[in-house]
Design an enzyme around this catalytic site. Structure first.
Site, PDB file in Angstrom:
ATOM      1  N   THR A 154     -20.224  -6.546  51.297  1.00  0.00           N
ATOM      2  CA  THR A 154     -19.106  -7.437  51.497  1.00  0.00           C
ATOM      3  C   THR A 154     -18.722  -7.447  52.968  1.00  0.00           C
ATOM      4  O   THR A 154     -18.993  -6.484  53.675  1.00  0.00           O
ATOM      5  CB  THR A 154     -17.924  -6.916  50.657  1.00  0.00           C
TER       6      THR A 154
ATOM      7  N   ASP B 150     -19.923  -6.777  38.636  1.00  0.00           N
ATOM      8  CA  ASP B 150     -18.453  -6.656  38.643  1.00  0.00           C
ATOM      9  C   ASP B 150     -17.845  -6.945  37.274  1.00  0.00           C
ATOM     10  O   ASP B 150     -16.666  -6.655  37.033  1.00  0.00           O
ATOM     11  CB  ASP B 150     -17.828  -7.609  39.681  1.00  0.00           C
TER      12      ASP B 150
END
Ligand code: DON
Length: 596
Positions: A405, A447
């Site tokens: 990220t 996720d």
């Protein structure tokens, strides 16, 4: 333990800190208190490889008009040039987003998704969700075997882990709605960097080295990210002609080239070949979501932060609980601050993991979670003198109803601010590319809840609310946030780091608002993190002193020291002098804060 993997991936980015040279003392914000509130911890311990004295002396980069901060210096420069050419913060953010996809291939991406929080100079706050979605053929048990056991690696290392990417449509949608420049103008620097190449610095090499072994597994990846089979070295030039071609297709054909053209076709072909379930319809149906960000108040500041399917609610819930305690008096890293911060996080993560999910699919009881009654109840459950075992903390509303990220922060001269976190989940995502498209795809499907009660890669134990459904967006921890004071930008902040993003972002705010740190000190300060399960408190080296550790252990806390995590790329505007402070996190030595 599975949580170690992505956290260590972030931690591997640690290197001797690249502190900005100390600048004049005017850098200390007028709102800052004396360093007394920080000095309760011992002065001669290390903070992730630097002495505490060095960390406390850290000074941000200063500017008068505008600032760009990202964890890759070429990308920062791209954004700054756009601002200097007259572009606004949204133009710059889109240019940085595309540039990061080239110069920060672990994390910057066109194969993943993310969130953009925007504060417009006219006072309006808006939020753009361009997060990946589950393919239409996905099912709740996608990552389980016939016996109902989660198959290790299926959500992270196979094509089943790839969610339908949103970055390209997100960047293009932001530009169209709030930008002033053409796609050609904002993409030109990224295309040039991909085609002509860029010089790799030691910080870039550290990131590439984390997955050198994996690069060798796929010829189309090795052709770019290895140099004739060998790892790239600092000083060498990385050229990405395939990626340049893909970017040119987007620059000419817009989002259609990606979602209903050659790029979608290449991805679906590769997915079919390797057992994935992506379809052309997934791409044709993909939509970004414009919505309102969540807003909450803390000590006179307004925190503008992502709504579900991300976790701004968790940031707000923790802050709402903490507002009842005198953190400035207790000080950074003190026993009491740590105790109440950790307990607030324990409760807020229990709520997050129980009640939050994609609002298009499930009801998110935000109002009730943030209600005065719920906050008062959480406070009443925090014991003043000992840790509460996570097994005794449940989502506080009863049954629910229903390593990667990167962060960049931009403030322009007019007062528009943009905070972006976007991701392909792990460093270099799923580690695979489709044919000759030249970009990594995400493994963000991890996720989702693979099975209720079974932790994901970040150790998050989540429930049914976040189970896989076709077209659904997985719950995220990414919380690109903007803090306002009297309606004007005070801070722009956010971070990578999986579940730790929430505490990293939150602590950057506490460090400034409660502990009087400047922006560089606030992002460099050692961090603490608790997420309900596992029932351990993660700390970076230097967060605890021997004394605070002993006192907190007496209260029942178990600590796990991790090398480092996250990379907060943040901006602070001094409300008195209007000086802008930019801070690249010392944990990302390839990054840069630059302004004018
Ligand atoms: O959205 C999320 O919560 C994760 N996919 C973020 C992953 C991440 O931050 C990885 N970086 N360390």
């Amino acid at each position: 333990m599975r949580i170690l993997i992505p956290l260590l991936l972030s931690g591997l980015l640690l290197a001797p800190p690249a502190f900005a040279a100390p600048q004049d003392d005017a850098a200390t914000p007028a709102h800052a208190q004396s360093s007394a509130s920080m000095s309760s911890a011992a002065l001669d311990i290390t903070a992730g490889g630097i002495s505490r004295a060095e960390w406390m002396a850290a000074k941000p980069v200063l500017a008068r008009h505008a600032m760009v901060v990202s964890d890759q210096h070429y990308a920062t420069e791209v954004g700054l040039n756009i601002l200097k050419q007259g572009g606004n913060a949204i133009d710059a953010a889109v240019a940085v987003g595309y540039a990061q996809a080239v110069v920060n291939p672990c994390c910057g991406n066109i194969g993943g998704g993310g969130f953009m929080t925007i504060h417009l100079a006219n006072g309006k706050n808006v939020f753009l969700d361009f997060r990946e979605r589950a393919p239409l053929k996905a099912t709740p048990t996608l990552f389980q075997d016939a016996q109902g056991n989660v198959v290790p690696g299926r959500s992270t290392k196979t094509w089943l882990g790839v969610g339908v990417p949103g970055s390209v449509m997100g960047l293009n949608a932001a530009l169209k709605k709030y930008g002033t420049m053409s796609l050609k103008q904002v993409m030109a620097p990224a295309i040039k960097l991909a085609r002509d190449g860029f010089v790799l610095q030691p910080g870039d090499i550290k990131v590439l080295d984390t997955r050198t072994k994996d690069f060798a597994e796929h010829p189309n990846v090795a052709a770019v990210f290895l140099n004739h089979g060998q790892p790239w070295k600092a000083g060498e030039v990385l050229k990405q002609p395939e990626l340049a071609h893909t970017l040119e297709l987007i620059e000419k054909g817009g989002s259609k080239a990606y979602y209903d053209g050659p790029i979608a076709r290449a991805i679906v072909t590769a997915s079919d070949k390797h057992g994935g379930i992506l379809s052309l319809k997934d791409f044709r149906d993909y939509r970004v979501v414009w919505t309102k960000p969540l807003e909450c108040r803390y000590h006179g500041y307004t925190i503008v932060t992502p709504p579900p399917p991300s976790s701004g609610e968790t940031v707000c819930e923790i802050l709402r609980v903490l507002a009842g305690y005198p953190l400035p008096k207790w000080g950074y890293g003190s026993v009491q601050t740590t105790h109440y911060l950790v307990e607030a996080e324990r409760h807020a993560f229990a709520d997050r993991n129980t009640y939050l999910g994609d609002p298009a699919f499930v009801h998110n009881p935000i109002g009730r979670l943030l209600s005065t009654a719920n906050i008062a109840r959480i406070r009443s459950e925090i014991q003043p003198d000992h840790a509460t075992p996570s097994s005794e903390v449940k989502g506080s509303l009863g049954a629910p109803e229903g390593l990667h990220t990167t962060q960049f922060s931009i403030l322009d001269a007019k007062g528009n601010a943009v905070s972006v976190t976007y991701s392909i989940n792990y460093l270099f995502g799923v580690g695979m590319m489709a044919g000759d498209t030249g970009f990594f795809l995400n493994n963000t499907m991890d996720d989702f809840t693979s099975k209720p009660g079974v932790p994901n890669s970040f150790g998050l134990v989540q429930g049914h609310i976040n189970e896989i459904q076709p077209g659904k967006i997985p719950l995220s921890s990414m919380v690109p946030s903007i803090v306002l004071k009297h309606g004007k930008v005070f801070m722009v902040t956010g971070s990578p780091g999986g579940s730790t993003i929430i505490s990293t972002t939150l602590e950057s705010i506490l460090n400034v608002v409660d502990f009087g740190m400047n922006m560089q000190q606030a992002v460099d300060a050692p961090r603490v993190h608790m997420q309900w399960y596992p029932d351990e408190v993660f700390v970076e080296p230097g967060y605890l002193t021997p004394q605070t550790r002993a006192a907190l252990e007496q209260m029942g806390y178990k600590f796990k020291t991790m090398p480092a995590w996250g990379a907060d790329e943040a901006i602070l505007v001094n409300p008195v002098t209007h000086t802008i402070e930019g801070a690249n996190d010392r944990r990302r030595p390839a990054g840069l804060a630059a302004g004018y």
